[in-house]
Design a protein around this motif. Structure first.
Motif, short mmCIF file in Angstrom:
data_model
loop_
_atom_site.label_atom_id
_atom_site.label_comp_id
_atom_site.label_asym_id
_atom_site.label_seq_id
_atom_site.Cartn_x
_atom_site.Cartn_y
_atom_site.Cartn_z
N GLU A 1 -41.74 -20.83 -66.70
CA GLU A 1 -41.07 -19.90 -66.71
C GLU A 1 -40.35 -19.17 -66.12
N ARG B 1 -41.57 -17.79 -76.35
CA ARG B 1 -40.97 -18.59 -75.24
C ARG B 1 -42.76 -19.06 -74.92
N THR C 1 -42.06 -23.54 -73.28
CA THR C 1 -42.30 -23.80 -71.61
C THR C 1 -43.25 -25.30 -72.05
#
Length: 278
Positions: free
Chosen positions: A44, A18, A22
């Protein structure tokens, strides 16, 4: 890149992807069927959705440049469960990507698509499918789906055949380890390589005891740095001689090569749930 989508964001591997993702886009949309994933990173957003809902996938992929597809049952499971999550869910991702003009799907395939091959053969990326479970069979389907959607609909794909992306705690992992840093590097190269068409690549670190040949994916520029050999002395000291007639020791799929269809293979691997928290 304006928008990336990550499926399976609530999973262990998704937790490590994650933040790096980004940094590669203006907007990262993370999605899973879990109610929440806790805090989000700058740039995000999180959307709860089920892969089996094609309309939901279309909505999430609207305006996306690429989708990183890690959403699935990550283990052997009964056929009906695999069918819904890992096969129909994957079809929905590719179909939604096509309908919404998404350029590329970066897919978490698996060694279990070829898990019944013998590891001493050190196969290359052209070795035929030889699944070890329903889970592996679903990976075969998805790789062929990716090939079809490239050939007939122009949706690029990188199918990353991930081996042991977990802590090294067994002798098999000395040849099959994929560190989290190398996983991130592999996903980054799968995204930022200008042209990939339909590409398969082994998800392996730079292990001395390598069990597959990645030379046919050199165009991705994936150059892993980590090496499981740093764990070898400790691991081998605690490992008795292995039965060389046991498929769990000889086949690429490890314990998945011997479990009954529909039964967990991960349970025999001792995978530590060390997902990243923020």
């Amino acid at each position: 890149m304006k928008k990336l989508v990550l499926t399976g964001a609530a999973g262990r591997l998704g937790s490590y992807l994650r933040e790096p993702l980004t940094k590669m886009c203006d907007e990262l949309v993370s999605t899973d069927r879990a109610e929440a994933i806790g805090k989000t990173y700058p740039g995000e957003t999180y959307v709860q959705a089920d892969l089996t809902d094609l309309a939901a996938m279309e909505t999430i992929l609207e305006g996306a440049d690429m989708v990183v597809h890690f959403g699935a049952i990550g283990d052997e499971a009964p056929w009906d469960d695999i069918l819904q999550s890992n096969i129909i869910g994957a079809y929905n991702v590719w179909e939604a990507a096509y309908r919404k003009g998404v350029r590329r799907v970066v897919y978490a395939s698996s060694v279990h698509a070829v898990g019944m091959h013998v590891k001493t053969d050190v196969i290359d990326l052209d070795a035929p499918h030889k699944p070890d479970t329903y889970y592996g069979l679903a990976k075969c389907f998805c790789e062929d789906l990716a090939s079809l959607y490239w050939d007939k609909r122009g949706v690029e794909a990188v199918c990353m055949r991930i081996f042991s992306a977990a802590q090294v705690n067994n002798a098999r992992a000395l040849g099959t380890w994929l560190s989290y840093d190398d996983l991130i590097h592999l996903v980054e190269r799968s995204i930022d390589t200008p042209v990939v068409g339909f590409t398969k690549v082994w998800g392996l670190s730079n292990n001395d005891r390598i069990v597959a040949d990645n030379s046919k994916a050199a165009h991705l520029g994936y150059r892993p740095k980590d090496n499981a050999e740093v764990f070898a002395k400790e691991i081998l000291a605690d490992t008795p001689p292995l039965d060389n007639k046991d498929p769990a020791n000889m086949c690429l799929g490890g314990p998945f090569a011997t479990v009954e269809l529909g039964n967990s293979g991960v349970a025999a691997l001792g995978v530590v749930d060390d997902r990243k928290e923020i």
